[in-house]
Design an enzyme around this catalytic site. Structure first.
Site, short mmCIF file in Angstrom:
data_model
loop_
_atom_site.label_atom_id
_atom_site.label_comp_id
_atom_site.label_asym_id
_atom_site.label_seq_id
_atom_site.Cartn_x
_atom_site.Cartn_y
_atom_site.Cartn_z
N ASP A 1 -96.22 -120.99 31.83
CA ASP A 1 -97.05 -122.10 32.27
C ASP A 1 -96.85 -123.25 31.28
O ASP A 1 -95.86 -123.97 31.37
CB ASP A 1 -98.49 -121.57 32.33
CG ASP A 1 -99.47 -122.54 32.95
OD1 ASP A 1 -99.12 -123.20 33.93
OD2 ASP A 1 -100.60 -122.64 32.46
N GLU B 1 -91.70 -111.65 30.58
CA GLU B 1 -93.01 -112.26 30.87
C GLU B 1 -93.26 -112.31 32.37
O GLU B 1 -92.32 -112.31 33.17
CB GLU B 1 -93.02 -113.70 30.34
CG GLU B 1 -93.91 -113.96 29.16
CD GLU B 1 -95.40 -113.75 29.37
OE1 GLU B 1 -95.82 -112.99 30.26
OE2 GLU B 1 -96.16 -114.35 28.61
N VAL C 1 -101.91 -118.28 40.58
CA VAL C 1 -101.49 -117.13 41.40
C VAL C 1 -101.90 -115.81 40.76
O VAL C 1 -102.05 -115.72 39.54
CB VAL C 1 -99.96 -117.15 41.64
CG1 VAL C 1 -99.56 -118.33 42.51
CG2 VAL C 1 -99.18 -117.17 40.33
P1 IMP Z 1 -98.65 -120.32 28.71
O1 IMP Z 1 -98.84 -120.02 27.25
O2 IMP Z 1 -99.49 -121.51 29.12
O3 IMP Z 1 -97.21 -120.48 29.11
O4 IMP Z 1 -99.31 -119.14 29.50
C1 IMP Z 1 -98.64 -118.02 29.88
C2 IMP Z 1 -99.63 -116.95 30.29
O5 IMP Z 1 -100.69 -117.52 31.03
C3 IMP Z 1 -99.02 -115.94 31.20
O6 IMP Z 1 -98.48 -114.86 30.50
C4 IMP Z 1 -100.20 -115.51 32.06
O7 IMP Z 1 -100.90 -114.46 31.42
C5 IMP Z 1 -101.09 -116.71 32.10
N1 IMP Z 1 -100.97 -117.49 33.35
C6 IMP Z 1 -100.44 -118.72 33.51
N2 IMP Z 1 -100.49 -119.15 34.78
C7 IMP Z 1 -101.06 -118.13 35.47
C8 IMP Z 1 -101.36 -117.93 36.88
O8 IMP Z 1 -101.12 -118.78 37.76
N3 IMP Z 1 -101.94 -116.74 37.18
C9 IMP Z 1 -102.22 -115.77 36.26
N4 IMP Z 1 -101.94 -115.90 34.96
C10 IMP Z 1 -101.38 -117.08 34.57
MG MG Z 2 -99.39 -112.82 30.46
#
Ligand code: IMP
Ligand code: MG
Length: 178
Positions: free
Chosen positions: A102, A98, A152
């Protein structure tokens, strides 16, 4: 693109060092296991292509496209598999690669989805981690950098499909996404 970047957060040199470190750990841990390295599209492609070239063991690659964002800066918690793997993962040692973790929602769902297909193991490797944003118990097995709660872009990461081709990870100016 450059005018939308507040500052460089992780430079090309730092990225290369971080990637090399993970590649070394993976090469040690997966020696003689021929791991199936899974690139989670699209954000991971730059990291993925650098990472596998620094690994000096036999491996296979495959691709999976999942999406949970749309034109927003937070995860919706609903993950769609838009393009599935082509490989049969039963009995395989799988490494999900990945760009960033986040909330952890995307990977929690994907990990479950993978576990149902009887792999020998499933581990998670991420370039970036925002630990303070986590809403699930998910922890990466390999990671290069912890980062603060900033949005970012670059080195594969996008906002609304833009900035993926920046060679470094930069913080996006708020006015570029608000
Ligand atoms: P999660 O399901 O919230 O963990 O999101 C993960 C996905 O969110 C990552 O694979 C990214 O595509 C996107 N993402 C999370 N934070 C960022 C960031 O700061 N910049 C760009 N994409 C992000
Ligand atoms: Mg992603």
């Amino acid at each position: 693109m450059e005018k939308d970047i507040k500052r460089v957060y992780i430079s090309e040199e730092q990225l290369a060092e971080g990637v090399e470190k993970i590649a070394r750990s993976l090469s040690d841990d997966y020696k003689d296991k021929r791991p199936l390295m899974v690139c989670i599209l699209k954000g991971s492609i730059v990291f993925f292509s650098d990472l596998i070239r620094k690994m000096d063991i036999g491996l296979d690659i495959d691709f999976l496209k999942a999406s949970s964002y749309g034109a927003q800066t937070f995860s919706s918690g609903v993950v769609n598999i838009k393009q599935d793997l082509t490989a049969d993962i039963s009995g395989r040692h799988v490494v999900l690669v990945e760009d960033i973790i986040d909330s952890g929602r995307t990977l929690s769902i994907l990990k479950e989805y993978f576990a149902k297909r009887n792999p020998a193991s499933v581990k998670i490797c991420t370039l970036l981690d925002k630990p303070m944003r986590r809403v699930t118990a998910l922890e990466p097995d390999y990671k290069a950098f912890d980062i603060d709660d900033e949005f970012v872009v670059g080195y594969g990461l996008d906002f609304n499909e833009k900035y993926r081709n920046l060679p470094y990870v930069g913080i996006l100016k708020e006015e570029a996404y608000k």
